[in-house]
Every structure is written in C-alpha cells, then in structure tokens.
Design a protein around this motif. Structure first.
Motif, PDB file in Angstrom:
ATOM      1  N   SER A 196     -39.234  28.504 -20.113  1.00 59.54           N
ATOM      2  CA  SER A 196     -38.113  28.944 -20.952  1.00 59.54           C
ATOM      3  C   SER A 196     -38.448  28.922 -22.433  1.00 59.54           C
ATOM      4  CB  SER A 196     -36.886  28.068 -20.694  1.00 59.54           C
ATOM      5  OG  SER A 196     -37.163  26.729 -21.089  1.00 59.54           O
ATOM      6  N   ASP A 197     -39.462  28.163 -22.844  1.00 60.06           N
ATOM      7  CA  ASP A 197     -39.686  27.949 -24.271  1.00 60.06           C
ATOM      8  C   ASP A 197     -41.120  28.191 -24.738  1.00 60.06           C
ATOM      9  OD1 ASP A 197     -40.825  25.845 -22.940  1.00 60.06           O
ATOM     10  OD2 ASP A 197     -39.945  24.289 -24.214  1.00 60.06           O
TER      11      ASP A 197
ATOM     12  N   PRO B 227     -38.856  22.650 -16.135  1.00 62.01           N
ATOM     13  CA  PRO B 227     -38.493  23.774 -15.272  1.00 62.01           C
ATOM     14  C   PRO B 227     -39.437  24.960 -15.506  1.00 62.01           C
ATOM     15  CG  PRO B 227     -36.562  22.930 -16.419  1.00 62.01           C
ATOM     16  CD  PRO B 227     -37.761  22.288 -17.053  1.00 62.01           C
ATOM     17  N   TYR B 228     -39.785  25.637 -14.433  1.00 61.34           N
ATOM     18  CA  TYR B 228     -40.633  26.824 -14.532  1.00 61.34           C
ATOM     19  C   TYR B 228     -40.302  27.773 -13.387  1.00 61.34           C
ATOM     20  CZ  TYR B 228     -43.542  24.747 -10.855  1.00 61.34           C
ATOM     21  OH  TYR B 228     -43.981  24.205  -9.681  1.00 61.34           O
ATOM     22  N   ALA B 229     -40.854  28.967 -13.473  1.00 63.01           N
ATOM     23  CA  ALA B 229     -40.769  29.963 -12.412  1.00 63.01           C
ATOM     24  C   ALA B 229     -42.165  30.556 -12.278  1.00 63.01           C
ATOM     25  CB  ALA B 229     -39.751  31.042 -12.754  1.00 63.01           C
ATOM     26  N   CYS B 230     -42.408  31.283 -11.195  1.00 66.08           N
ATOM     27  CA  CYS B 230     -43.730  31.888 -11.064  1.00 66.08           C
ATOM     28  C   CYS B 230     -43.651  33.212 -10.322  1.00 66.08           C
ATOM     29  CB  CYS B 230     -44.702  30.946 -10.364  1.00 66.08           C
ATOM     30  SG  CYS B 230     -44.402  30.735  -8.614  1.00 66.08           S
ATOM     31  N   VAL B 231     -44.671  34.034 -10.583  1.00 66.88           N
ATOM     32  CA  VAL B 231     -44.877  35.276  -9.851  1.00 66.88           C
ATOM     33  C   VAL B 231     -46.227  35.145  -9.157  1.00 66.88           C
ATOM     34  CG1 VAL B 231     -45.285  37.765 -10.052  1.00 66.88           C
ATOM     35  CG2 VAL B 231     -43.460  36.680 -11.373  1.00 66.88           C
ATOM     36  N   ILE B 232     -46.248  35.450  -7.866  1.00 67.48           N
ATOM     37  CA  ILE B 232     -47.451  35.377  -7.047  1.00 67.48           C
ATOM     38  C   ILE B 232     -47.799  36.795  -6.633  1.00 67.48           C
ATOM     39  CG2 ILE B 232     -48.442  34.496  -4.894  1.00 67.48           C
ATOM     40  CD1 ILE B 232     -46.385  32.144  -5.171  1.00 67.48           C
TER      41      ILE B 232
END
Length: 125
Positions: free
Chosen positions: A53-54, A89-94
């Motif tokens: 987010s940052d 917190p994080y998100a990912c693309v695989i």
C-alpha cells in the motif's frame, strides 16, 4: 497423459505474514503460502510480484514447477530479490507461462489456538 488445467495469471489480494508464532516447530510457524499445481506435461515458469500500500512492488520472484508436480511455496522463504516483510499487508500477482492452479493458505500461530485460512486465488487469462 494429463491435460493441462488452470490459468496463467492469478492474484492473491490478502497477504500477511505475522512476525511471531506461539511455537518454534517449523510446521507451526506463522506463514503465508501459495500452493501451485502444474498438472500439465511441460514445466511451468512462475513469476511473482508482491504489491504494497505504501511502496513500489517487490519482485519478480521466480521459480519453476516440473510437469505433474505441486509446490507449496511459503512467502516467508522468498528472499530474492528481497525478503517479503513481516507484519505488513501485501497482495501478489502470480504469472506462469503454462496453465497452473493456485491456492492461498495462511497459518496464523501467534496464539496457541492457531487460525488457518485457505482459498483459491483469483484467476484471469
């Protein structure tokens, strides 16, 4: 001969690795993982990009999955090009060059009564 199944592009929108655990047992250490299945007949070359987010994204993290095999990849173990931060917190693309199936699992063992979450990631071709 097993037919390939799945998608080439997946997203996990909710990632989080707690920095503490109630146990030192490696099986019970708090972790986030992507369980990736390559049911096809060719290797799957995977790239993972982690979003925050940052700050700018991290990655790509790269791995290969042999044909007709599965990998249970702990995000805790990713450290090249950098370690995935804890308590963030994080998100990912695989992304894969062959169809695969991705399932997310999280073990939060900060307390003795552990919490386990598992869900299929979002896929898009």
């Amino acid at each position: 001969m097993m037919q390939a199944m799945g998608s080439r592009r997946w997203a996990i929108a909710d990632g989080y690795i707690p920095s503490s655990s109630a146990s030192d047992d490696p099986a019970l250490v708090s972790h986030e993982s992507a369980c990736i299945l390559n049911a096809g007949e060719i290797p799957a070359n995977i790239e993972i990009t982690v979003f925050f987010s940052d700050r700018e994204p991290a990655g790509p993290y790269r791995l290969a999955i042999a044909p007709r095999r599965t990998v249970h990849l702990r995000f805790n173990d990713l450290d090249d090009p950098e370690r995935v931060p804890r308590d963030t917190p994080y998100a990912c693309v695989i992304e894969s060059d062959a169809p695969v199936i991705v399932q997310q699992t999280r073990l939060d063992s900060r307390r003795p009564d552990h919490a386990l979450l598992s869900t299929i990631a979002y896929c898009q071709e």
